[in-house]
Design an enzyme around this catalytic site. Structure first.
Site, PDB file in Angstrom:
ATOM      1  N   ASP A  66     -63.269  60.668 -28.426  1.00 21.79           N
ATOM      2  CA  ASP A  66     -62.486  61.219 -27.692  1.00 21.79           C
ATOM      3  C   ASP A  66     -61.534  62.141 -27.627  1.00 21.79           C
ATOM      4  O   ASP A  66     -60.396  62.395 -27.418  1.00 21.79           O
ATOM      5  CB  ASP A  66     -61.885  60.135 -26.748  1.00 21.79           C
ATOM      6  CG  ASP A  66     -61.052  59.320 -27.617  1.00 21.79           C
ATOM      7  OD1 ASP A  66     -61.555  58.852 -28.684  1.00 21.79           O
ATOM      8  OD2 ASP A  66     -59.824  59.056 -27.416  1.00 21.79           O
ATOM      9  N   LYS A 178     -59.096  54.669 -21.909  1.00 19.41           N
ATOM     10  CA  LYS A 178     -58.424  54.557 -23.111  1.00 19.41           C
ATOM     11  C   LYS A 178     -57.120  55.183 -23.030  1.00 19.41           C
ATOM     12  O   LYS A 178     -57.067  56.287 -22.494  1.00 19.41           O
ATOM     13  CB  LYS A 178     -59.087  55.231 -24.344  1.00 19.41           C
ATOM     14  CG  LYS A 178     -58.404  55.165 -25.847  1.00 19.41           C
ATOM     15  CD  LYS A 178     -58.947  55.733 -26.801  1.00 19.41           C
ATOM     16  CE  LYS A 178     -57.919  56.690 -27.383  1.00 19.41           C
ATOM     17  NZ  LYS A 178     -58.094  57.393 -28.599  1.00 19.41           N
ATOM     18  N   GLU A 218     -54.064  50.355 -26.227  1.00 12.97           N
ATOM     19  CA  GLU A 218     -53.821  50.806 -27.929  1.00 12.97           C
ATOM     20  C   GLU A 218     -52.611  51.387 -28.064  1.00 12.97           C
ATOM     21  O   GLU A 218     -52.053  52.391 -28.081  1.00 12.97           O
ATOM     22  CB  GLU A 218     -54.980  52.106 -27.799  1.00 12.97           C
ATOM     23  CG  GLU A 218     -54.972  52.438 -29.385  1.00 12.97           C
ATOM     24  CD  GLU A 218     -55.946  53.683 -29.697  1.00 12.97           C
ATOM     25  OE1 GLU A 218     -56.385  54.233 -28.905  1.00 12.97           O
ATOM     26  OE2 GLU A 218     -55.957  54.254 -30.735  1.00 12.97           O
ATOM     27  N   GLU A 220     -51.005  52.286 -31.130  1.00 18.16           N
ATOM     28  CA  GLU A 220     -51.259  52.213 -32.604  1.00 18.16           C
ATOM     29  C   GLU A 220     -50.179  52.180 -33.474  1.00 18.16           C
ATOM     30  O   GLU A 220     -49.106  52.978 -33.118  1.00 18.16           O
ATOM     31  CB  GLU A 220     -52.166  53.672 -32.874  1.00 18.16           C
ATOM     32  CG  GLU A 220     -52.223  54.010 -34.429  1.00 18.16           C
ATOM     33  CD  GLU A 220     -53.376  55.280 -34.544  1.00 18.16           C
ATOM     34  OE1 GLU A 220     -53.832  55.712 -33.683  1.00 18.16           O
ATOM     35  OE2 GLU A 220     -53.260  55.338 -36.058  1.00 18.16           O
ATOM     36  N   LYS A 260     -57.168  47.749 -28.481  1.00 18.09           N
ATOM     37  CA  LYS A 260     -57.377  48.466 -29.919  1.00 18.09           C
ATOM     38  C   LYS A 260     -56.212  48.607 -30.716  1.00 18.09           C
ATOM     39  O   LYS A 260     -55.538  49.509 -30.676  1.00 18.09           O
ATOM     40  CB  LYS A 260     -57.841  49.735 -29.234  1.00 18.09           C
ATOM     41  CG  LYS A 260     -58.102  50.793 -30.347  1.00 18.09           C
ATOM     42  CD  LYS A 260     -59.029  52.022 -29.667  1.00 18.09           C
ATOM     43  CE  LYS A 260     -59.258  53.173 -30.889  1.00 18.09           C
ATOM     44  NZ  LYS A 260     -60.230  54.034 -30.592  1.00 18.09           N
ATOM     45  N   SER A 329     -63.661  50.120 -32.933  1.00 14.11           N
ATOM     46  CA  SER A 329     -63.733  51.277 -31.938  1.00 14.11           C
ATOM     47  C   SER A 329     -63.069  52.445 -32.914  1.00 14.11           C
ATOM     48  O   SER A 329     -61.963  53.016 -32.710  1.00 14.11           O
ATOM     49  CB  SER A 329     -62.808  51.066 -30.810  1.00 14.11           C
ATOM     50  OG  SER A 329     -62.740  52.323 -29.801  1.00 14.11           O
ATOM     51  N   TYR A 391     -53.733  62.749 -33.351  1.00 15.23           N
ATOM     52  CA  TYR A 391     -55.004  62.531 -32.860  1.00 15.23           C
ATOM     53  C   TYR A 391     -55.486  63.629 -31.702  1.00 15.23           C
ATOM     54  O   TYR A 391     -54.602  63.614 -30.812  1.00 15.23           O
ATOM     55  CB  TYR A 391     -55.317  61.191 -32.357  1.00 15.23           C
ATOM     56  CG  TYR A 391     -56.608  60.928 -32.336  1.00 15.23           C
ATOM     57  CD1 TYR A 391     -57.464  60.711 -31.083  1.00 15.23           C
ATOM     58  CD2 TYR A 391     -57.452  60.578 -33.287  1.00 15.23           C
ATOM     59  CE1 TYR A 391     -58.652  60.657 -30.879  1.00 15.23           C
ATOM     60  CE2 TYR A 391     -58.997  60.377 -33.161  1.00 15.23           C
ATOM     61  CZ  TYR A 391     -59.433  60.219 -31.908  1.00 15.23           C
ATOM     62  OH  TYR A 391     -60.587  60.157 -31.651  1.00 15.23           O
TER      63      TYR A 391
END
Ligand code: 13P
Length: 391
Positions: A66, A178, A218, A220, A260, A329, A391
């Site tokens: 993605d 997501k 998620e 992170e 995630k 993932s 990202y």
């Protein structure tokens, strides 16, 4: 009292409230919606639970592709390709039409462009996925921007218009979503940044569920920093406590979400590396302390670990029973060798697809706790950490 249909979408449920007349509410000092407890994600609840279960099925995990157009451009630039729609389509076609991928992959996270795109033969990518029994997913956040008032930290945008976007994505075939936000240990993290991350994730999760998409949650925790693993554990526990607090406040159905997380590791610049067993011990300790068993699946991100490291760590986490499906993932840890094998040449597509299957199978074995790194090549052992990676 008006009877509320438990399966009604929340929009109907809200209009159902009209049955409580304003006057009757005013008459009683503390009007209570006794039935409010079980009414959560509305008409999609059963489907959400099924979707999450099917993604969290034994021996399978998620292929994350993605990347925004800008990030996909970086991937393409690494093999000397220009960032054009045609090149992005060619790369995603290679990945999404890999024969047999569905044996190891249960879901694929797409960027919006890919969700609406077709192969060069005119077959929608979502149909290619369906054929392999892979659920199409969609990145719905709008990326990170600086968080004013924080210690150089960021927050994740994308709540405006999210409900209608989710509804459109569902129509197009997406079944999960997501939203990735980040927490930086070297920057603090400040209480403000953690709260903002957790609240944003919870609002997104509630909105996604209301529109039939299983939210991947998620936050992170970036690998950046020279801190020891104990510090990562401390921050991860703080972040996940807050995330679950707000998920509950927003009436998110825990059986219909997927997580995630980052693995609990020392900072990338810490003087000592941790073994897969240590990483598994710390990560599972954190998850057992923070994640209710109602959550069906934990789908780790790879975060800059090498392909082999990410697989070994996952394998170590599956050496005993866990309350949830513990899987992957990965984006970088599934794509690195594929890209290097492909190099943008049509004659390399088959070999690149084979490389994807090798990685997907390795992670499938790791999900089952049966992976050994025997026969892995040097390329797959090369770390991909980049300081300040976006990202
Ligand atoms: P990585 O596995 O490259 O860390 O990807 C993270 C991610 O959020 C992709 O969806």
């Amino acid at each position: 009292m008006a009877s509320l249909k438990l399966s009604a979408p929340s929009s109907q449920w809200i209009s159902g409230e009209k049955h409580f007349s304003r006057r009757s509410c005013l008459r009683t000092a503390a009007p209570r919606r006794v039935a409010a407890g079980p009414i959560r994600a509305g008409s999609y609840t059963d489907e959400l639970v099924q979707t999450a279960k099917s993604i969290a099925s034994p021996g399978r995990g998620i292929l994350a592709i993605d990347e925004s157009n800008a990030t996909c451009g970086k991937r393409l630039a690494s093999i000397g390709l220009e960032n054009t729609e045609t090149n992005r389509q060619a790369y995603r076609q290679l990945l999404l039409t890999t024969p047999g991928l569905g044996e190891y992959i249960s879901g694929a996270i797409l960027f919006e462009e890919t969700l609406y795109q077709s192969t060069t033969d005119g077959k929608m990518f979502v149909d290619c996925l369906r054929q392999e029994k892979i659920m199409p997913g969609i990145k719905v956040d709008k990326g990170l921007v600086p968080l004013p008032g924080s210690n150089n930290e960021s927050w994740c945008q994308g709540l405006d218009g999210l409900a209608s976007r989710c509804a459109e994505y569902y129509k197009q075939g997406a079944r999960f979503a997501k939203w990735r936000t980040v927490v930086s240990i070297p920057c603090g993290p400040s209480a403000l940044a953690v709260k903002e991350a957790a609240w944003g994730l919870a609002r997104y999760a509630a909105i996604s569920q209301d529109n039939g998409l299983v939210p991947i949650v998620e936050p992170e925790i970036l690998l950046d920093g020279d801190h020891p693993i104990e510090r990562t554990l401390e921050v991860a526990e703080k972040v996940w406590a807050e995330v679950f607090y707000y998920l509950a406040e927003n009436n998110v159905v825990f059986e219909g979400i997927l997580l995630k997380p980052s693995m609990v590791t020392p900072g990338a610049e810490h003087k000592e590396k941790a073994s897969p067993e240590t990483i598994a011990k710390y990560t599972l300790k954190m998850l057992n302390r923070r994640v209710p068993p109602a959550v069906p699946g934990i789908m780790f991100l790879s975060g800059g670990q090498s392909e082999v490291e990410a697989t070994l760590n996952l394998n170590a986490m599956n050496q005993g029973p866990n309350p949830w499906h513990v899987s992957f993932s990965y984006a970088r840890a599934l794509q690195n060798t594929v890209l290097k094998t492909w190099q943008g040449h049509p004659e390399n597509v088959k070999a690149a697809q084979k490389a994807l299957l090798v990685r997907a199978k390795a992670n499938s074995l790791a999900q089952l706790g049966q992976y050994t790194a025997d026969g892995e090549n040097e390329e797959a052992k090369t770390g991909m950490f980049q300081k300040g990676y976006t990202y």
